[in-house]
Design an enzyme around this catalytic site. Structure first.
Site, PDB file in Angstrom:
ATOM      1  N   CYS A 133       0.803  -1.230   0.000  1.00  0.00           N
ATOM      2  CA  CYS A 133       0.000   0.000   0.000  1.00  0.00           C
ATOM      3  C   CYS A 133       0.836   1.279   0.000  1.00  0.00           C
ATOM      4  CB  CYS A 133      -0.987   0.000   1.175  1.00  0.00           C
ATOM      5  SG  CYS A 133      -0.251  -0.246   2.797  1.00  0.00           S
ATOM      6  N   HIS A 257      -2.541   6.976   3.235  1.00  0.00           N
ATOM      7  CA  HIS A 257      -1.106   7.175   3.423  1.00  0.00           C
ATOM      8  C   HIS A 257      -0.678   8.457   2.709  1.00  0.00           C
ATOM      9  CE1 HIS A 257      -0.909   3.315   5.165  1.00  0.00           C
ATOM     10  NE2 HIS A 257      -0.311   2.623   4.228  1.00  0.00           N
TER      11      HIS A 257
END
EC number: 1.2.1.11
Lengths: 353, 353
Positions: A133, A257
């Protein structure tokens, strides 16, 4: 498979954090699937989940569960994927795996459709890997810039959300925040550590704190997460000698993120040139007008599909380097969405065959 | 001033966030001061504050307030320092200023005692500047490494605490955290933004978020905070051509700034060599054993004096570069402590004169 019949898709790990997002994504995107079969551990078998507006009963993971499956997505821990993705492939399915089990296998392509969709066609083991990710949260934007300027070096620092650690990460942050909210904690050493109690999956408190370690410890002091960013960026971009340095830090954000990126290129760059590329690149949103308070933040990016880029600056000392701030939803593009996109690429290939 | 008489110290801005920390620090450190005079805006005059265990009445800022003062510390906004530090100097005091008003003035030294104490002696305007808290949170460690290896480039990303924005920053984070605690917010775009309401001094929510902008907007997309890190690092280290790139990001931490640092040197480096320097450098604590969960985090560093360094790694692609994670209490070494240390350097000089 005939072009007329829509392919059968299996979602393995349908009840997990990424699996849940996946069912939402499959319900939103253009419907290219015939049957969607939901698979999970035996203890979740029999549960009913909603996908495409219909209730579907979850079946237990078994060899038979893959009968007639054309494409099987895996959103499960590494060791489950390591065991079961080859079984799905042996049963004739193309396995699209979101674990770390196969990413660096030279016989398994690592695919981000906006960057290297072509790589999905060559899959000697019948398995395609979905990147980590953190890498996925930046790589679409960097791929677009690389195509124009030729990337030579990346120095990145991450601001990673707790949902990257699954439900346990989210629960830990919520519990800790509830304990420190309304207190005067945060000005004496150890205050927050004593108040939060259980650290959950983290080696230090995550409320009112940042934790400069993600994943497990590898050689020479590097974390597994930092080495993934390095190795996966090189493989996806097809640049095995790309200089990549990452420092991965967990922050008290639920989902999305962020990364600061120092990207050096073979050629001179300009902010205007970078803006032009980023504003037209598929899967990228340019959000860069700090005079008007416009830059991406996790709170605004969460729940969206693209990679958002802002704070684009040319290094003051180096006309070949750009500084960027990049945000991506780690559960969507960072996991479920990219897996769905890979599956669609394969479905299109199968339909054309 | 005779060597026998202890110098008179004035603390201007005694009632503010940094001033409050300053009174604590003055009460803890070796007592080199005669009178400590507390000065603040007229509306705070008459309040009594405790320093060195004694109640001291705050007097209003005025020209007369500097009568007989040997050293005057300023922890006030830029424009107040710009007006009053020269007045204190004209009255014969050495002004030690923690604002941004004079830092880049070529006739004002910018001092970090562990790095360039000698610079404090040459002060044509009678003013010495204290660096910005972000620069101060890393520069002692970098000064020590520079002395051994010769620094050539810095690429840094910050994880800055809200107390860097003063009491308003702290209150904003506390208020916002109280609003999101116990909620399911954080998975849909705008959720957190709607919940927190007032953004306080920030251009985006700071609870459950990170904000990639600190300070004001300067030329070519750089923030004032990013340019301060660059310009002040160069001045303190005496390296006017040092390559410095910073991206400054605010995080939901009350106090203690963190930074990831990619530091490139003239000479090859080793982790063992860096460990040796950092474990003996004054004002630095090496905390670097990730196998045992040992690395600095704001929650553990807050309230302490040193610069803490961990996650020391040599770049995999560059034998001349180190990666570091650095934490420093932005109200102590980042502000009040360094100002107190500069004042002590000047006091020792005056005593020896």
């Amino acid at each position: 498979m005939s072009a007329a019949k829509k392919p059968t898709l299996a979602v393995v790990g349908a009840t997990g954090a990424v699996g849940t997002v996946m069912l939402g994504i499959l319900s939103e995107r253009a419907d290219v699937w015939g049957e969607i079969r939901l698979i999970a551990s035996p203890r979740s078998a029999g549960r009913k989940l909603t996908v495409r507006g219909e209730q579907v009963e979850v079946i237990a993971l078994s060899e038979e569960a893959f009968e007639g499956v054309d494409i099987a997505m895996f959103d499960v821990p590494d060791e489950v994927s390591a065991q079961w993705a080859p079984i799905a492939a042996a049963k004739g399915a193309v396995a699209v795996d979101n674990s770390g089990a196969f990413r660096m296998d030279p016989d398994v392509p690592l695919v981000v459709p906006e960057v290297n969709a072509h790589a999905a066609r060559v899959r000697p083991r019948g398995i395609i890997s979905n990147p980590n990710c953190t890498t996925l949260s930046m790589i679409v934007a960097l791929g677009a810039l690389h195509a124009e300027f030729g990337l030579s070096e990346l120095i990145v620092s991450s601001y990673q959300a707790v949902s990257g650690s699954g439900k346990e990460g989210i629960d830990t942050l919520r519990d800790q925040v509830a304990k420190v909210a309304g207190t005067d904690l945060g000005s004496q050493p150890g205050d927050v550590r004593r108040a939060v109690g259980d650290l959950g999956p983290y080696p230090a408190p995550i409320a009112f704190n940042v934790v400069p370690f993600a994943g497990s410890l590898k050689e020479d002091g590097w974390s597994s997460e930092e080495l993934k960013v390095r190795n996966e960026s090189r493989k996806i971009l097809g640049l095995p000698d790309l200089r990549v340095t990452a420092t991965c830090v967990r922050v008290p954000v639920i989902t999305t993120h962020s990364l600061t990126v120092h990207a050096r290129f073979e050629n001179e760059v300009t902010v205007a040139g970078a803006h032009e590329i980023l504003s037209t690149a598929p899967g990228v949103v340019l959000c860069d007008n700090p005079a008007e308070g416009e830059f991406p933040t996790p709170a605004d990016v969460v729940g969206t599909d693209p990679t958002w880029v802002g704070r684009v600056r040319r290094s003051l000392d180096d006309p070949k380097a750009l500084e960027l701030f990049v945000c991506g939803d780690n559960l969507r593009k960072g996991a479920a969405l990219n897996t769905a996109q890979i599956a669609e690429v394969v479905a299109a290939e199968l339909a054309a065959a």
